[in-house]
Write an enzyme that holds these catalytic residues in place. Structure first.
Site, mmCIF file in Angstrom:
data_model
loop_
_atom_site.group_PDB
_atom_site.id
_atom_site.type_symbol
_atom_site.label_atom_id
_atom_site.label_comp_id
_atom_site.label_asym_id
_atom_site.label_seq_id
_atom_site.Cartn_x
_atom_site.Cartn_y
_atom_site.Cartn_z
ATOM 1 N N TYR A 124 0.837 -1.194 0.000
ATOM 2 C CA TYR A 124 0.000 0.000 0.000
ATOM 3 C C TYR A 124 0.875 1.249 0.000
ATOM 4 O O TYR A 124 1.735 1.397 0.867
ATOM 5 C CB TYR A 124 -0.927 0.022 1.223
ATOM 6 N N GLN A 177 -10.935 0.432 1.482
ATOM 7 C CA GLN A 177 -11.357 -0.502 0.425
ATOM 8 C C GLN A 177 -10.167 -1.206 -0.226
ATOM 9 O O GLN A 177 -10.283 -2.361 -0.672
ATOM 10 C CB GLN A 177 -12.249 0.196 -0.612
ATOM 11 N N ASN A 232 -2.833 6.422 6.523
ATOM 12 C CA ASN A 232 -3.472 7.252 7.553
ATOM 13 C C ASN A 232 -4.235 6.368 8.529
ATOM 14 O O ASN A 232 -4.146 5.143 8.479
ATOM 15 C CB ASN A 232 -4.385 8.292 6.891
ATOM 16 N N SER A 235 4.685 9.593 12.486
ATOM 17 C CA SER A 235 6.148 9.542 12.392
ATOM 18 C C SER A 235 6.809 10.309 13.543
ATOM 19 O O SER A 235 6.218 11.217 14.125
ATOM 20 C CB SER A 235 6.563 10.120 11.043
ATOM 21 N N GLN A 265 11.064 16.637 10.311
ATOM 22 C CA GLN A 265 10.120 15.693 10.906
ATOM 23 C C GLN A 265 8.746 16.336 11.077
ATOM 24 O O GLN A 265 7.722 15.730 10.754
ATOM 25 C CB GLN A 265 10.628 15.220 12.272
ATOM 26 N N HIS A 296 12.964 7.340 14.560
ATOM 27 C CA HIS A 296 14.250 7.853 14.071
ATOM 28 C C HIS A 296 15.023 8.427 15.246
ATOM 29 O O HIS A 296 14.473 9.188 16.040
ATOM 30 C CB HIS A 296 14.045 8.991 13.066
ATOM 31 N N GLU A 319 4.401 -36.524 28.792
ATOM 32 C CA GLU A 319 3.328 -35.637 28.309
ATOM 33 C C GLU A 319 2.049 -36.435 28.014
ATOM 34 O O GLU A 319 1.099 -35.882 27.450
ATOM 35 C CB GLU A 319 3.790 -34.846 27.081
ATOM 36 N N HIS A 328 2.777 -40.449 20.168
ATOM 37 C CA HIS A 328 4.058 -39.847 19.778
ATOM 38 C C HIS A 328 5.200 -40.822 20.044
ATOM 39 O O HIS A 328 6.138 -40.938 19.266
ATOM 40 C CB HIS A 328 4.299 -38.556 20.572
#
Lengths: 427, 427
Positions: free
Chosen positions: A124, A186, A209, A233, A255, A323, A410, A415
């Site tokens: 995206y 969407q 966003n 950020s 920034q 940062h 166990e 097993h």
């Protein structure tokens, strides 16, 4: 910028705080769009695109013609810049692939890990106030190095139905063909369920966003994992008396211009540097086009003076900044003190914008304190490991004295039986 | 076991399906317990423990005395087995640490990644029908190798207020001290928010039943990431005519005994092997103590005959099994065809139980098709990377022709300014 001097630890909670992001208010909206896209596919995607992005598209998918046109709309200077950045990013990420683990802990027992690409990924790339084509490079280059078979990109088109030419050019430059003019919730829903045009992705990547962030959280609930949770950020600039106030100011402002919710923190062991930096910021800010965004961001910015250096590193690790700019004497000797940070910029000639675009490191980084747990995006995020074990009869004989009592303890007799039946057959 | 012969791809959807796990029905319960634990801390944890586990504890935390007692309650045979398994697991995971990336893509531009442990991790070890002390080894050993500073363990006590001695002994053997008698949703909530006794963890690890799984999903919504989403355990055994029906039967049964929701799939290119295996399963099952669980699991088990080998690998990759047992001629030559699987067991002497306990590979593996995206738990899951860049004046001059046009095209003048102001100052 709010100024604090030697704040005692009892007051740090307030200074370490991020703005609360309550995405639950978006829950109903997200669920509704996901449901519609799941049921009605492209039709729903088109409707929401018309509603939220204000455009009506002939085709959701970018055409070969549009890619070619984009190349004519980007200057040679920018094309060269993109080529340099892409080359550096490629080198940094190629070095991450790593080799397989191979051990033989006992005779006849071989174990190893191999890394395979995640076959289908959805990237995206936000549209919005700035066309972030650099994000496309940061997502797509590691995906390509990993060997992902299907790399799809969603990015919103403007009201004119067009994607910014620099974003399209970067897709074209990297040879990406499955690029869709779809944004917001969407887009994430389309990646999650698949539609007639967009196919289901196994993992989702990329910033966005609050709508995109809320949608990505919902995608994980629907079984599609994401790169990492995203928030506003952040930069934390740390400087001693050797710091240059103008340069520090430029870093803080770069920034702040990201958005009104940007987190800007300046920590110093030099008290006068705070005032010098404040003045430099005022001068530089006047010349910047995004000054209204900057001044909003600076309202919650913090400058903190600490007398003791130990406090500085303690604060950094508790904050876990996305940062971290380290403008201090002999910074290399202090790097081992950094436990929690996304990307670290060392020394006076390493501004954040170098890493945002072109040094080679990834700018998709953990925010909101998540640097405690996540690192910057890397090739391994587009891959998964597979464990292999190859055991011979001797190997199984060697392992049996470990497996059999453990399985018995166990209470898993089946097993145990899977081992004993093999050993009995051959003795 | 349901039998299918050469099913056409149009019918695969049904064969690839896992049981739907609708955790949303637990949402209110999870939210309620989280809210109570957030507000009331230990008091709430104790109340839910009394309610769900039926015990009243003096102390949530295991005492040194209890650890020492556990050592007396475990046989030497089991202690030796645990030591062997732990050694193999340690070797496999130590080999995963890997080295740092370091590149210098341009003169004066150095970039690298370093890996740091996640400082605080919370490990969950289920109680329930089987005391899974092996899970403790699989979670705690990689955490210790990573260097996690604070490793906390939650595991439910029985009605008698005691944790199974084998689990306690493993904690003791590894030197873990922060072990709490807390299970279920309240354990995950305690890790998420912290209480007076249990401190907040940065990341959560470990399997669990549907309550624990739902709680872990909610923890991610509350900002605490988890290892991976968990579902019922799965095996896909793949064999050609060379397979031994008895051994295959033992592998299928060892998976089935995990629980009624265990996923058991057998795929073969040998039609008669299906019937032979079915008969062997009937004989072995009669002798196993958990036969009622097994027979429930086998009701939805699937045996599929494919004439063509290509179909076999296609099916495997679409299913993405947690465990894949490969009982075929020259298996090494086919490993590159495996795209999606958690852990692969190669050849006739590699039963799943070897990897469950002692070969060294991790048994915390992706289920529910998540092997498309996740691998088995590894040391890297307990660490995060930090990116570093150190740029000199020459380096910044080299990068400037890339950064400046890109920042300008993204309309981020402040980013551009952070570079130009530095270069102007020195020319």
């Amino acid at each position: 910028m709010n100024i604090y001097k030697n704040p005692p630890k009892s007051e740090w909670d307030q200074l370490l705080k991020r703005p609360v992001e309550d995405l639950t208010v978006l829950e109903d909206l997200v669920k509704n769009i996901f449901r519609e896209v799941k049921i009605n596919g492209d039709k729903a995607v088109r409707e929401f695109t018309r509603k939220f992005d204000g455009n009506t598209l002939d085709s959701l998918k970018v055409s070969p013609k549009e890619f070619h046109q984009s190349a004519d709309m980007v200057t040679d200077e920018l094309k060269n810049a993109i080529a340099t950045a892409a080359s550096n990013i490629r080198q940094f990420h190629e070095a991450q692939v790593g080799s397989s683990t191979h051990i033989e802990p006992m005779k006849g027992v071989e174990c190893w890990q191999e890394f395979r690409a995640i076959e289908k990924v959805g990237l995206y790339v936000p549209g919005g106030t700035a066309p972030l084509f650099s994000t496309l490079l940061m997502l797509a280059i590691p995906a390509q190095i990993s060997g992902c078979r299907e790399i799809q990109v969603c990015t919103p088109a403007g009201k004119d139905g067009k994607i910014h030419p620099a974003i399209l050019y970067c897709c074209h430059y990297l040879g990406l063909k499955d690029v869709f003019k779809v944004g917001g919730i969407q887009a994430i829903a389309a990646f999650t369920y698949g539609t007639e045009t967009i196919s289901r992705a196994y993992k989702l990547f990329g910033p966005g966003n609050q709508y995109v962030t809320a949608a990505k959280m919902w995608a994980t609930m629907e079984g599609v994992p994401i790169d990492m949770p995203a928030g506003p950020s952040e930069v934390l600039v740390c400087s001693d008396a050797s710091g240059n106030a103008e340069w520090i100011a430029s870093d803080l402002l770069s920034q702040a211009e990201h958005g009104p919710d940007s987190q800007v923190i300046f920590i110093t062991t030099s008290e006068p540097l705070i005032e010098e930096t404040r003045i430099a910021m005022g001068i530089q800010m006047a010349r910047l086009p995004r000054k209204s965004i900057i001044s909003e961001a600076l309202q919650h910015a913090r400058a903190i003076y600490f007398e003791e250096e130990e406090m500085v590193f303690d604060f950094i690790n508790q904050y876990a900044p996305e940062h971290l700019i380290l403008n201090i004497h002999k910074p290399e000797e202090k790097l081992h003190k950094i436990q929690n940070a996304g990307s670290v910029f060392i020394g006076p000639y390493s501004p954040e914008s170098a890493g945002d675009y072109a040094s080679g490191t990834n700018h998709t980084l953990p925010t909101y304190g998540q640097a405690r747990v996540f690192g910057g995006l890397s090739v391994r995020d587009f891959m998964k490991n597979i464990s292999f074990q190859k055991i011979t009869l001797t190997g199984l004989e060697n392992l049996a004295p470990a497996i059999i009592p453990m399985a018995a303890a166990e209470q898993l007799e089946g097993h145990k039986n899977a081992v004993t039946i093999r050993l009995k057959s051959v003795t």
